[in-house]
Design a protein around this motif. Structure first.
Motif: not given
Length: 196
Positions: A39-40, A65-68, A128-131, A154-156
């Motif tokens: 979740k990010t 996992y995210s709303s954006h 945090s981000a999923l790429v 920040k993390k990815f």
């Protein structure tokens, strides 16, 4: 003279064996950094695909996992927010509401995608981000995003699509994966000189 010849042949065969091992492992090495989603704050769907990345991004969104979502790789010269491009439309047909999608029309390279996403995350307070991208893109993404996020909290996490054409240990058997791997090797070399 015989011992010199034996040594020369040993070195030559060893070098050939090492080169063959590197060649056969290239697919594995390029796709090594793909991880499992968590979740990010945002899902970043990179441009340059034929729909697999968009589908994966929508799956991650729908799984909570995210709303954006940020869609990159959309040329600002041909983009109008009033007329969503095909990638936005595909996301919406896959269940992602338009209000959840941000469009990055400024990024034209992997480096710009990472830097511009980092800036957006800073402004939004996202950490945090999923790429999302394709498997052989993972090594360059890892290097690029690590550099772009350096010095921040920040993390990815890199999340790979699962294209039918990709097999990390027999990548050379498929024309598309062959082209992707060769291009990625060139781009990794270029990025190591210019950006890292």
């Amino acid at each position: 003279m015989k011992s010199f010849l034996k040594l020369f042949l040993f070195i030559l065969l060893s070098a050939c064996g090492a080169a063959a091992a590197v060649f056969f492992c290239l697919g594995f090495l390029l796709s090594l950094y793909a991880g499992n989603p968590e979740k990010t704050d945002v899902i970043v769907v990179l441009g340059g695909d034929n729909g697999l990345r968009v589908r994966k991004g929508a799956e991650l969104y729908n799984a909570g996992y995210s709303s954006h979502i940020i869609l990159t790789g959309i040329d600002e010269r041909f983009y109008s927010p009033a007329h969503p491009n095909w990638r936005e439309r595909r996301m919406m047909t896959l269940g992602v509401p338009k209000k959840a999608i941000r469009v990055d029309t400024q990024s034209t390279t992997t480096w710009e995608e990472a830097v511009n996403t980092s800036d957006t995350m800073e402004k939004k307070g996202w950490k945090s981000a999923l790429v999302v991208s394709d498997p052989p893109h993972m090594l360059r993404l890892h290097q690029t995003w690590s550099r772009a996020f350096e010095g921040s909290s920040k993390k990815f996490i890199l999340v790979s699509t699962k294209p039918e054409w990709w097999h990390p240990f027999v990548w050379w058997k498929n024309k598309k994966s062959w082209q992707f791997v060769i291009n990625e090797i060139k781009k990794n070399l270029f990025y190591s000189v210019v950006y890292y």
